[in-house]
Motif scaffolding. Structure first.
Motif, PDB file in Angstrom:
ATOM      1  N   ALA A   1      53.603  42.212  43.895  1.00 45.60           N
ATOM      2  CA  ALA A   1      52.921  43.441  44.289  1.00 45.60           C
ATOM      3  C   ALA A   1      53.085  44.490  43.214  1.00 45.60           C
ATOM      4  O   ALA A   1      54.142  44.575  42.568  1.00 45.60           O
ATOM      5  CB  ALA A   1      53.473  43.959  45.608  1.00 45.60           C
TER       6      ALA A   1
ATOM      7  N   SER B   1      51.643  49.877  47.792  1.00 43.17           N
ATOM      8  CA  SER B   1      51.978  48.534  47.357  1.00 43.17           C
ATOM      9  C   SER B   1      50.707  47.684  47.372  1.00 43.17           C
ATOM     10  O   SER B   1      50.027  47.599  48.396  1.00 43.17           O
ATOM     11  CB  SER B   1      53.039  47.913  48.276  1.00 43.17           C
ATOM     12  OG  SER B   1      53.390  46.625  47.830  1.00 43.17           O
ATOM     13  N   ILE B   2      50.411  47.064  46.246  1.00 40.30           N
ATOM     14  CA  ILE B   2      49.178  46.297  46.101  1.00 40.30           C
ATOM     15  C   ILE B   2      49.540  44.833  45.848  1.00 40.30           C
ATOM     16  O   ILE B   2      50.065  44.487  44.779  1.00 40.30           O
ATOM     17  CB  ILE B   2      48.322  46.830  44.929  1.00 40.30           C
ATOM     18  CG1 ILE B   2      48.098  48.335  45.066  1.00 40.30           C
ATOM     19  CG2 ILE B   2      46.998  46.085  44.837  1.00 40.30           C
ATOM     20  CD1 ILE B   2      47.470  48.980  43.850  1.00 40.30           C
ATOM     21  N   GLY B   3      49.301  43.979  46.827  1.00 42.53           N
ATOM     22  CA  GLY B   3      49.587  42.566  46.659  1.00 42.53           C
ATOM     23  C   GLY B   3      48.647  41.931  45.641  1.00 42.53           C
ATOM     24  O   GLY B   3      47.428  42.105  45.704  1.00 42.53           O
TER      25      GLY B   3
ATOM     26  N   PRO C   1      43.539  40.889  43.423  1.00 38.30           N
ATOM     27  CA  PRO C   1      44.062  41.417  44.695  1.00 38.30           C
ATOM     28  C   PRO C   1      44.212  40.295  45.724  1.00 38.30           C
ATOM     29  O   PRO C   1      43.414  39.373  45.771  1.00 38.30           O
ATOM     30  CB  PRO C   1      43.006  42.430  45.123  1.00 38.30           C
ATOM     31  CG  PRO C   1      41.757  42.006  44.434  1.00 38.30           C
ATOM     32  CD  PRO C   1      42.186  41.400  43.138  1.00 38.30           C
TER      33      PRO C   1
ATOM     34  N   ALA D   1      44.632  43.799  50.033  1.00 39.11           N
ATOM     35  CA  ALA D   1      44.999  44.726  48.957  1.00 39.11           C
ATOM     36  C   ALA D   1      43.822  45.108  48.073  1.00 39.11           C
ATOM     37  O   ALA D   1      44.013  45.816  47.083  1.00 39.11           O
ATOM     38  CB  ALA D   1      46.102  44.104  48.108  1.00 39.11           C
TER      39      ALA D   1
ATOM     40  N   TYR E   1      43.699  48.171  45.246  1.00 39.23           N
ATOM     41  CA  TYR E   1      43.525  47.589  43.911  1.00 39.23           C
ATOM     42  C   TYR E   1      42.371  48.287  43.194  1.00 39.23           C
ATOM     43  O   TYR E   1      42.502  48.709  42.031  1.00 39.23           O
ATOM     44  CB  TYR E   1      43.244  46.084  44.058  1.00 39.23           C
ATOM     45  CG  TYR E   1      43.007  45.331  42.760  1.00 39.23           C
ATOM     46  CD1 TYR E   1      44.038  44.612  42.153  1.00 39.23           C
ATOM     47  CD2 TYR E   1      41.757  45.306  42.147  1.00 39.23           C
ATOM     48  CE1 TYR E   1      43.823  43.897  40.979  1.00 39.23           C
ATOM     49  CE2 TYR E   1      41.538  44.601  40.969  1.00 39.23           C
ATOM     50  CZ  TYR E   1      42.573  43.901  40.389  1.00 39.23           C
ATOM     51  OH  TYR E   1      42.353  43.201  39.232  1.00 39.23           O
TER      52      TYR E   1
END
Length: 344
Positions: free
Chosen positions: A8, A15-17, A114, A118, A122
């Motif tokens: 992430a 928080s961007i997976g 992404p 997410a 993203y």
């Protein structure tokens, strides 16, 4: 493409997976080591230099040489205590202008995709980077080591560029750096002219790996059982010592000729002018040589015409003499016919 890492991007409290993919691949043609006689693959065994026994992967540990023949052995448990091995975070530290990052620091490139829900954050981070004209400086743990990296946008995708640490960049230590070398202004001007004449837009697609293409041709020919005919290489003569200015001048003219440009005419109109530049001086010398070469045939032509003119009166005089000689017998014959005969 296959994802090689999942984690992430930590952007403030966001928080961007993401999934990580290698963005580049080497196109080198790879070979196996084989036995020349029968083509069998050459295998290497992992053997211990102390006992000589073959060692399996399960019995291999990491050792750090501390010198003097001593080795510190680290086990999997030692690495397990380190916090980075299981870290799956890309921590954004700050945002900086891209031109402030020295390209020598760049190492490997990875695409970020992404994951799941997410996509919205993203895209938000991507557009914010584009709008701010900045790159993100981040830290990430990859392959059991912490790495410095940048996040930037390429073709609508976040690109992670891992970087070397500053202490991994060597300092150049060359003798010429301490020498007091002076470059003359005309040489610098000529070098700048050469750069200008070779300036263009960078299009990477126009460049090709000629060696790899030739090697692939050899391999294909071997597979198909045909002979490869290589063109004869012309052995270049060793380069002689040349004058720097002369080499620069020749390089400028060749670069312009390759672009199809005509040499610029210096001096302008009206006859006024400043000091001649190195380029204009070279062109003036070339023009003078061309004029000199052109005058030589002209002189020969003029001499030829003069000789012809001198020969012409002589030809006329000779013609008159010939006509006079031909006319003389005719006159004598006519005189005989005219004279009266004597009576018997």
């Amino acid at each position: 493409m296959r994802a090689i890492w999942k984690g992430a991007v930590s952007f403030g409290l966001v928080s961007i997976g993401v999934k990580l993919y290698s963005a580049t691949e080497e196109k080198d043609i790879r070979f196996h080591q084989v036995h020349r006689e029968d083509g069998g693959r050459i295998r290497y065994k992992r053997t211990c230099s102390v006992c000589g026994e073959e060692v399996t992967y399960d019995d291999i540990a990491k050792g750090y040489d501390i010198g003097g023949g001593e080795m510190v052995i680290l086990t999997d448990e030692d690495f397990a205590d380190l916090p980075l091995t299981s870290s799956r975070a890309i921590d954004v530290l700050e945002f900086v202008p891209a031109e402030q990052v020295d390209p020598i620091l760049y190492n490997k490139a990875y695409f970020l995709e992404p994951e799941g829900a997410a996509t919205k954050p993203y895209v938000l981070l991507r557009d914010a980077l584009i709008d701010s004209e900045r790159v993100a400086i981040v830290k990430v743990a990859l392959r059991q080591r912490e790495q410095l990296a940048t996040l930037r946008v390429r073709e609508g995708v976040l690109l992670l560029n891992t970087m070397l640490w500053p202490d991994e960049i060597r300092t150049p230590d060359f003798g010429f750096l301490d020498e007091d070398l002076k470059v003359r202004p005309p040489e610098l001007a000529m070098a700048s002219s050469l750069i200008d004449s070779m300036t263009g837009e960078f299009e990477p697609d126009v460049f090709t790996d000629d060696y790899r293409a030739a090697l692939q041709e050899v391999i294909d020919a071997k597979v198909e059982g045909r002979e490869v005919v290589q063109p004869e290489e012309v052995e270049e003569a060793p380069a002689a010592a040349v004058d720097l200015m002369a080499a620069l001048k020749a390089s400028v003219e060749r670069a312009k000729a390759a672009r199809g440009e005509q040499p610029a005419r210096g001096g302008g109109g009206g006859g006024g002018g400043g000091e001649p530049t190195p380029i204009s001086s070279a062109r003036s010398a070339q023009k003078a040589a061309e004029k000199k070469a052109a005058k030589a045939p002209a002189k020969k032509t003029a001499a030829k015409k003069t000789a012809e003119k001198k020969a012409e009166p002589a030809k006329k005089t000779a013609a008159k003499k010939t006509a006079a000689k031909k006319a003389e017998p005719a006159k004598k014959t006519a005189a005989r016919k005219t004279a009266p005969r004597k009576s018997a």
